[in-house]
Design a protein around this motif. Structure first.
Motif, PDB file in Angstrom:
ATOM      1  N   SER A  69     -12.416 -15.088  -2.577  1.00 15.28           N
ATOM      2  CA  SER A  69     -13.139 -15.997  -2.655  1.00 15.28           C
ATOM      3  C   SER A  69     -13.332 -17.043  -1.545  1.00 15.28           C
ATOM      4  N   ARG A  70     -14.265 -18.101  -1.542  1.00 17.49           N
ATOM      5  CA  ARG A  70     -14.881 -18.874  -0.516  1.00 17.49           C
ATOM      6  C   ARG A  70     -13.446 -19.537   0.030  1.00 17.49           C
ATOM      7  N   LEU A  71     -13.274 -18.992   1.400  1.00 17.92           N
ATOM      8  CA  LEU A  71     -12.027 -19.728   2.029  1.00 17.92           C
ATOM      9  C   LEU A  71     -12.417 -21.155   2.446  1.00 17.92           C
ATOM     10  N   ARG A  72     -11.485 -21.921   1.998  1.00 23.15           N
ATOM     11  CA  ARG A  72     -11.508 -23.451   2.510  1.00 23.15           C
ATOM     12  C   ARG A  72     -10.434 -23.779   3.477  1.00 23.15           C
ATOM     13  N   SER A  73      -8.984 -23.195   3.537  1.00 24.28           N
ATOM     14  CA  SER A  73      -8.045 -23.349   4.549  1.00 24.28           C
ATOM     15  C   SER A  73      -7.178 -22.415   4.663  1.00 24.28           C
ATOM     16  N   VAL A  74      -6.832 -22.194   6.207  1.00 27.24           N
ATOM     17  CA  VAL A  74      -5.995 -20.967   6.342  1.00 27.24           C
ATOM     18  C   VAL A  74      -4.991 -21.357   7.632  1.00 27.24           C
ATOM     19  N   ILE A  75      -3.896 -20.592   7.709  1.00 26.86           N
ATOM     20  CA  ILE A  75      -3.231 -20.681   8.862  1.00 26.86           C
ATOM     21  C   ILE A  75      -3.676 -19.281   9.653  1.00 26.86           C
ATOM     22  N   LEU A  76      -3.942 -19.904  10.949  1.00 26.50           N
ATOM     23  CA  LEU A  76      -4.101 -18.639  11.818  1.00 26.50           C
ATOM     24  C   LEU A  76      -3.297 -18.425  12.994  1.00 26.50           C
ATOM     25  N   GLY A  77      -2.446 -17.409  13.143  1.00 23.08           N
ATOM     26  CA  GLY A  77      -1.470 -17.282  14.180  1.00 23.08           C
ATOM     27  C   GLY A  77      -1.715 -17.776  15.434  1.00 23.08           C
ATOM     28  N   SER A  78      -0.837 -17.621  16.477  1.00 20.30           N
ATOM     29  CA  SER A  78      -1.309 -17.840  17.796  1.00 20.30           C
ATOM     30  C   SER A  78      -0.561 -16.762  18.560  1.00 20.30           C
ATOM     31  N   ALA A  79      -1.313 -16.593  19.885  1.00 18.10           N
ATOM     32  CA  ALA A  79      -1.050 -15.480  20.739  1.00 18.10           C
ATOM     33  C   ALA A  79      -0.456 -16.468  22.103  1.00 18.10           C
ATOM     34  N   LYS A  80      -0.464 -17.794  22.327  1.00 18.24           N
ATOM     35  CA  LYS A  80      -0.176 -18.604  23.354  1.00 18.24           C
ATOM     36  C   LYS A  80       1.340 -18.362  23.391  1.00 18.24           C
ATOM     37  N   SER A  81       1.823 -18.492  24.816  1.00 15.44           N
ATOM     38  CA  SER A  81       3.290 -18.201  25.139  1.00 15.44           C
ATOM     39  C   SER A  81       4.020 -16.866  24.461  1.00 15.44           C
ATOM     40  N   PHE A 108     -14.122 -19.238  11.962  1.00 15.65           N
ATOM     41  CA  PHE A 108     -13.737 -20.189  10.909  1.00 15.65           C
ATOM     42  C   PHE A 108     -14.481 -21.441  11.077  1.00 15.65           C
ATOM     43  N   LYS A 109     -14.556 -21.976  12.352  1.00 21.34           N
ATOM     44  CA  LYS A 109     -15.386 -23.577  12.565  1.00 21.34           C
ATOM     45  C   LYS A 109     -16.987 -23.206  11.993  1.00 21.34           C
ATOM     46  N   LYS A 110     -17.350 -22.122  12.484  1.00 17.77           N
ATOM     47  CA  LYS A 110     -18.848 -21.815  11.947  1.00 17.77           C
ATOM     48  C   LYS A 110     -18.935 -22.037  10.091  1.00 17.77           C
ATOM     49  N   TYR A 111     -18.068 -21.406   9.757  1.00 20.33           N
ATOM     50  CA  TYR A 111     -18.111 -21.672   8.120  1.00 20.33           C
ATOM     51  C   TYR A 111     -17.226 -22.659   7.664  1.00 20.33           C
ATOM     52  N   GLU A 112     -16.838 -23.724   8.643  1.00 21.22           N
ATOM     53  CA  GLU A 112     -16.187 -25.086   8.082  1.00 21.22           C
ATOM     54  C   GLU A 112     -15.064 -24.855   7.137  1.00 21.22           C
ATOM     55  N   VAL A 113     -14.125 -23.899   7.892  1.00 20.67           N
ATOM     56  CA  VAL A 113     -12.784 -23.492   7.190  1.00 20.67           C
ATOM     57  C   VAL A 113     -11.807 -24.506   8.022  1.00 20.67           C
ATOM     58  N   GLU A 114     -10.843 -25.017   7.237  1.00 23.33           N
ATOM     59  CA  GLU A 114      -9.994 -25.905   8.087  1.00 23.33           C
ATOM     60  C   GLU A 114      -8.765 -25.020   8.533  1.00 23.33           C
ATOM     61  N   VAL A 115      -8.474 -25.049   9.829  1.00 21.43           N
ATOM     62  CA  VAL A 115      -7.624 -24.060  10.290  1.00 21.43           C
ATOM     63  C   VAL A 115      -6.354 -24.769  10.901  1.00 21.43           C
ATOM     64  N   TYR A 116      -5.240 -24.313  10.212  1.00 21.42           N
ATOM     65  CA  TYR A 116      -3.918 -24.877  10.727  1.00 21.42           C
ATOM     66  C   TYR A 116      -3.304 -23.714  11.902  1.00 21.42           C
ATOM     67  N   ARG A 117      -2.645 -24.087  12.562  1.00 20.08           N
ATOM     68  CA  ARG A 117      -1.961 -23.171  13.750  1.00 20.08           C
ATOM     69  C   ARG A 117      -0.339 -23.358  13.651  1.00 20.08           C
ATOM     70  N   PRO A 118       0.426 -22.431  14.019  1.00 15.50           N
ATOM     71  CA  PRO A 118       1.633 -22.835  14.127  1.00 15.50           C
ATOM     72  C   PRO A 118       2.020 -23.548  15.418  1.00 15.50           C
ATOM     73  N   GLU A 119       3.191 -24.031  15.363  1.00 16.81           N
ATOM     74  CA  GLU A 119       3.658 -24.876  16.859  1.00 16.81           C
ATOM     75  C   GLU A 119       4.108 -23.728  17.751  1.00 16.81           C
TER      76      GLU A 119
END
Length: 304
Positions: free
Chosen positions: A11-23, A64-75
């Protein structure tokens, strides 16, 4: 407070946690590998480097930005792999579950504590210690919850066996109104082509009543046949052993019509477009070397 609502994979995605490859840290030692594909690339000297993986994840963030999905990232934790957020937690309906993951990976969850703390306390679920479960094995699907597991007596022998039958029973207690359908997955600690690390490594439902599936990922043929019957043979896109190895079933749906897929999945992407899907192609080959892809590195919080 963060609003939660997940009842399926598409179903249409509105918010998601996307992982991170930094450090992300240096290449792990061979004995520290969690899966056979990572071990294979460590041995060959082809394990992915941080910059390439950051670029790949940012390509997904841009979609995600293109489809206006709110993105959270881990610290960011220094020198620590935080790519695969799906392993560490998942949402069913309006409940956020903290997965019981491999003990060495426990710190991954601390990096999303700020997100976890924004969920009402009564909606935060932690499993008992004897319940082993990771998000890659859990798929809400309307009245069903599909769960990948490993039922054989040698469960303890496999670092690749991540979800046990205690988890299946526990989910049934929590969701008595749903049908918890478990699937016994093929495991290997040494041969990545023979290892379905999670259910999403050999199967995934997508929009329009269709799914992607790999027969050999299932130990019980009748369970594979059940899925084919459930979706209908013409609605199943069958991937072969090589395509499973490259994680073709581990794409990610933004909606019933829009799917993010790896740009090298030529046969799959052509079929998706022939079925009327919009395919947003991204580079994700380097991340796939760790036996995970787009579904593994995303944790949806809210869909319509």
């Amino acid at each position: 407070m963060i609003e939660l609502h997940i009842t399926n994979e598409f179903s249409r995605l509105r918010s998601v946690i996307l992982g991170s490859a930094k450090s992300n840290g240096p290449t792990p030692k061979l004995e520290d590998a969690y899966d056979p594909k990572s071990a294979q690339h460590i041995k060959k000297g082809t394990y992915p480097v941080e910059k390439d993986m950051i670029d790949e994840m940012e390509a997904v963030a841009a979609v995600f930005k293109k489809y206006e999905v709110e993105v959270y990232r881990p610290e960011i934790i220094q020198d620590y792999n935080q790519i695969f957020t799906r392993d560490i937690g998942f949402v069913i309906e309006d409940k956020f579950f903290k997965a019981n993951i491999l003990p060495d990976r426990e710190d991954e969850f601390t990096a999303i504590e700020k997100i976890w703390s924004q969920i009402p306390k009564e909606k935060r679920i932690q499993f008992p210690e004897e319940v082993h479960i990771e998000g890659g094995d859990v798929m809400p699907h309307g009245d069903y919850i599909f769960v990948g597991t490993y039922r054989e007596d040698d469960y303890e022998k496999y670092i690749t066996a991540r979800t046990n039958m205690a988890a299946v029973s526990y989910l049934q207690e929590l969701f008595p109104q749903k049908i918890i359908k478990s699937f016994n997955l093929r495991k290997s600690s040494t041969i990545p082509e023979d290892n379905a690390l999670h259910l999403d490594c050999c199967f995934q439902p997508i929009g329009k009543g269709k799914c992607i599936i790999h027969k050999r990922g299932f130990l019980e043929e009748e369970e594979y046949e059940w899925l084919v019957d459930f979706f209908g043979k013409d609605n199943c896109f069958h991937i072969d052993k090589t395509e499973m190895y490259h994680m073709n079933s581990n794409i990610f749906s933004i909606s019933e019509e829009v799917i993010i897929s790896e740009r090298n999945f030529t046969r799959l992407n052509k079929w998706l477009r022939s079925q009327g899907f919009t395919v947003e192609e991204v580079p994700y080959f380097e991340i796939s070397k760790q036996e995970g892809l787009l579904r593994c590195s995303t944790m949806p919080l809210r869909r319509d």
